[in-house]
Design a protein around this motif. Structure first.
Motif, PDB file in Angstrom:
ATOM      1  N   PRO A  56      -2.569   1.050 -21.722  1.00 11.44           N
ATOM      2  CA  PRO A  56      -4.158   0.438 -22.310  1.00 11.44           C
ATOM      3  C   PRO A  56      -3.057  -0.787 -21.506  1.00 11.44           C
ATOM      4  N   GLU A  57      -1.597  -1.358 -22.446  1.00  7.55           N
ATOM      5  CA  GLU A  57      -1.215  -2.833 -22.631  1.00  7.55           C
ATOM      6  C   GLU A  57      -0.755  -3.198 -20.811  1.00  7.55           C
ATOM      7  N   LEU A  58       0.101  -1.797 -19.573  1.00  9.80           N
ATOM      8  CA  LEU A  58       0.145  -2.253 -18.167  1.00  9.80           C
ATOM      9  C   LEU A  58      -1.264  -2.433 -17.958  1.00  9.80           C
ATOM     10  N   LEU A  59      -2.854  -1.900 -18.423  1.00  6.40           N
ATOM     11  CA  LEU A  59      -3.695  -2.174 -17.443  1.00  6.40           C
ATOM     12  C   LEU A  59      -4.566  -3.086 -17.980  1.00  6.40           C
ATOM     13  N   ASP A  60      -4.086  -3.938 -18.575  1.00  5.30           N
ATOM     14  CA  ASP A  60      -4.734  -4.694 -19.530  1.00  5.30           C
ATOM     15  C   ASP A  60      -4.152  -5.791 -18.659  1.00  5.30           C
ATOM     16  N   ILE A  61      -2.625  -6.299 -18.139  1.00  7.64           N
ATOM     17  CA  ILE A  61      -2.134  -7.240 -17.950  1.00  7.64           C
ATOM     18  C   ILE A  61      -2.621  -7.022 -16.218  1.00  7.64           C
ATOM     19  N   LEU A  62      -2.329  -6.133 -16.055  1.00  5.97           N
ATOM     20  CA  LEU A  62      -2.839  -5.663 -14.425  1.00  5.97           C
ATOM     21  C   LEU A  62      -4.433  -6.534 -13.799  1.00  5.97           C
ATOM     22  N   ASP A  63      -5.371  -6.286 -14.840  1.00  3.67           N
ATOM     23  CA  ASP A  63      -6.819  -6.494 -14.582  1.00  3.67           C
ATOM     24  C   ASP A  63      -7.203  -8.030 -14.499  1.00  3.67           C
ATOM     25  N   ARG A  64      -5.994  -8.751 -15.965  1.00  3.94           N
ATOM     26  CA  ARG A  64      -6.150  -9.795 -15.679  1.00  3.94           C
ATOM     27  C   ARG A  64      -5.087 -11.079 -15.196  1.00  3.94           C
ATOM     28  N   GLN A  65      -4.380 -10.097 -14.334  1.00  5.33           N
ATOM     29  CA  GLN A  65      -3.262 -10.795 -13.434  1.00  5.33           C
ATOM     30  C   GLN A  65      -4.569 -10.570 -12.088  1.00  5.33           C
ATOM     31  N   TYR A  66      -5.553  -8.965 -11.816  1.00  5.52           N
ATOM     32  CA  TYR A  66      -5.560  -9.272 -10.207  1.00  5.52           C
ATOM     33  C   TYR A  66      -7.320 -10.418 -10.510  1.00  5.52           C
ATOM     34  N   ARG A  67      -8.215 -10.512 -11.156  1.00  2.50           N
ATOM     35  CA  ARG A  67      -8.855 -11.663 -11.152  1.00  2.50           C
ATOM     36  C   ARG A  67      -8.551 -12.782 -11.753  1.00  2.50           C
ATOM     37  N   PHE A  68      -7.063 -13.115 -11.908  1.00  2.00           N
ATOM     38  CA  PHE A  68      -6.430 -14.500 -12.024  1.00  2.00           C
ATOM     39  C   PHE A  68      -5.938 -14.814 -10.262  1.00  2.00           C
ATOM     40  N   MET A  69      -4.981 -13.372  -9.413  1.00  3.00           N
ATOM     41  CA  MET A  69      -5.288 -13.657  -8.530  1.00  3.00           C
ATOM     42  C   MET A  69      -5.677 -13.882  -7.316  1.00  3.00           C
ATOM     43  N   MET A  70      -7.022 -13.192  -7.530  1.00  4.80           N
ATOM     44  CA  MET A  70      -8.022 -13.525  -6.740  1.00  4.80           C
ATOM     45  C   MET A  70      -8.849 -14.471  -6.802  1.00  4.80           C
ATOM     46  N   ASP A  71      -9.080 -15.424  -7.656  1.00  3.66           N
ATOM     47  CA  ASP A  71      -9.357 -16.909  -7.645  1.00  3.66           C
ATOM     48  C   ASP A  71      -8.445 -17.662  -6.851  1.00  3.66           C
ATOM     49  N   GLU A  72      -7.266 -18.031  -7.702  1.00  6.14           N
ATOM     50  CA  GLU A  72      -6.143 -18.524  -6.643  1.00  6.14           C
ATOM     51  C   GLU A  72      -6.423 -18.349  -5.522  1.00  6.14           C
ATOM     52  N   TYR A  73      -6.244 -17.166  -4.665  1.00  4.06           N
ATOM     53  CA  TYR A  73      -7.254 -15.959  -3.183  1.00  4.06           C
ATOM     54  C   TYR A  73      -8.253 -17.714  -2.338  1.00  4.06           C
ATOM     55  N   ASN A  74      -8.721 -17.241  -3.021  1.00  8.25           N
ATOM     56  CA  ASN A  74     -10.467 -18.004  -2.949  1.00  8.25           C
ATOM     57  C   ASN A  74     -10.454 -19.528  -2.769  1.00  8.25           C
ATOM     58  N   ILE A  75      -9.740 -20.435  -4.118  1.00  9.75           N
ATOM     59  CA  ILE A  75      -9.780 -21.523  -3.652  1.00  9.75           C
ATOM     60  C   ILE A  75      -8.550 -21.977  -2.736  1.00  9.75           C
ATOM     61  N   ILE A  76      -7.367 -21.158  -2.171  1.00  5.54           N
ATOM     62  CA  ILE A  76      -6.438 -21.805  -1.439  1.00  5.54           C
ATOM     63  C   ILE A  76      -7.280 -21.253   0.111  1.00  5.54           C
ATOM     64  N   VAL A  77      -7.517 -20.320   0.105  1.00  8.23           N
ATOM     65  CA  VAL A  77      -8.175 -20.267   1.219  1.00  8.23           C
ATOM     66  C   VAL A  77      -9.577 -21.216   2.104  1.00  8.23           C
ATOM     67  N   GLN A  78     -10.278 -22.196   0.521  1.00 10.16           N
ATOM     68  CA  GLN A  78     -11.440 -22.813   0.306  1.00 10.16           C
ATOM     69  C   GLN A  78     -10.428 -24.026   1.508  1.00 10.16           C
ATOM     70  N   SER A  79      -9.265 -23.878   0.305  1.00 12.29           N
ATOM     71  CA  SER A  79      -8.654 -25.347   0.575  1.00 12.29           C
ATOM     72  C   SER A  79      -8.131 -25.830   2.110  1.00 12.29           C
ATOM     73  N   PHE A  80      -7.494 -24.810   2.446  1.00 13.93           N
ATOM     74  CA  PHE A  80      -6.920 -24.673   4.669  1.00 13.93           C
ATOM     75  C   PHE A  80      -7.867 -24.317   5.171  1.00 13.93           C
ATOM     76  N   LYS A  81      -9.314 -24.230   4.586  1.00 15.40           N
ATOM     77  CA  LYS A  81      -9.928 -24.238   5.698  1.00 15.40           C
ATOM     78  C   LYS A  81     -10.658 -25.316   6.066  1.00 15.40           C
ATOM     79  N   THR A  82     -10.616 -25.844   4.897  1.00 11.60           N
ATOM     80  CA  THR A  82     -11.414 -26.918   4.761  1.00 11.60           C
ATOM     81  C   THR A  82     -10.842 -28.375   4.913  1.00 11.60           C
ATOM     82  N   GLY A  83      -9.291 -28.137   4.691  1.00 10.91           N
ATOM     83  CA  GLY A  83      -8.887 -29.239   4.218  1.00 10.91           C
ATOM     84  C   GLY A  83      -9.152 -30.446   3.404  1.00 10.91           C
ATOM     85  N   LYS A  84     -10.185 -30.037   2.087  1.00 14.29           N
ATOM     86  CA  LYS A  84     -10.748 -30.526   1.144  1.00 14.29           C
ATOM     87  C   LYS A  84     -10.161 -29.919  -0.327  1.00 14.29           C
TER      88      LYS A  84
END
Length: 211
Positions: A56-84
């Motif tokens: 369960p501890e590893l599952l918690d780490i995986l889930d928390r890191q997944y959510r964080f990585m997804m958010d970072e992926y989205n904002i990199i895509v946003q800034s990359f596509k718009t330059g803003k």
């Protein structure tokens, strides 16, 4: 706060203004593409591995890191596509574990490739996640050094410490379960290395006798 106002000085070789969405160099486009492709690979890997996690501890780490990585992926895509600026600044990843390491080596069975998916275990899963975090830190650092767009550069550069924190969290988890063992030098050798450097006593500036 990112550096959107610097777009006013961006020009092409003909002297014309470059719109924010095109304020990218060639090396930047290829390197950020690699960063985003690696992020997709890490996210997909987490989805594939998640059903095999037992602890369960590893599952918690995986889930928390997944959510964080997804958010970072989205904002990199946003800034990359718009330059803003993206919808929100890069967040700071906070791990739950303490930073206590267990030093020393303990005998364990030699590692070898698995023959079926039924052999997948928490040691392998945490190792895969750790490898992805290290790859992301390396790739983002290299890409940030090639990025011309000031906003994209800052978004990517600000995400590097988060990759380091995720890798650190996973290495602590692995170390606690003796998956990742850390050898330690004896006290004499350690002190010799620790005391092999001294702070400089000189004043800033070049010596007068140098031409």
């Amino acid at each position: 706060m990112y550096l959107t106002n610097q777009f006013d000085t961006s020009q092409n070789m003909q002297g014309g203004q470059v719109p924010p969405s095109l304020n990218h160099g060639g090396h930047e486009l290829f390197d950020v593409k690699e960063v985003l492709s690696a992020a997709i690979g890490a996210l997909n890997q987490s989805v594939i591995l998640r059903p095999h996690v037992q602890d369960p501890e590893l599952l918690d780490i995986l889930d928390r890191q997944y959510r964080f990585m997804m958010d970072e992926y989205n904002i990199i895509v946003q800034s990359f596509k718009t330059g803003k600026d993206p919808s929100h600044p890069t967040q700071r990843y906070q791990m739950k574990a303490s930073s206590d390491f267990i030093y020393g080596m303990k005998a364990k069975a030699p590692s070898k490739p698995i023959q079926s998916t039924g052999e997948i275990n928490d040691e392998m899963i945490s190792g895969f996640l750790l490898g992805a975090a290290k790859e992301s830190a390396t790739g983002k650092t290299a890409a940030a050094l090639e990025v011309c767009n000031p906003v994209v550069r800052r978004v990517i550069a600000d995400s590097v410490p988060n990759c380091l924190e995720m890798a650190y969290e996973l290495s602590i988890y692995q170390n606690k379960h003796h998956y990742y063992q850390v050898p330690q030098l004896n006290d004499q050798d350690m002190n010799m290395l620790l005391n092999s450097f001294a702070p400089s006593q000189g004043q800033p500036g070049m010596p007068n006798n140098l031409q």
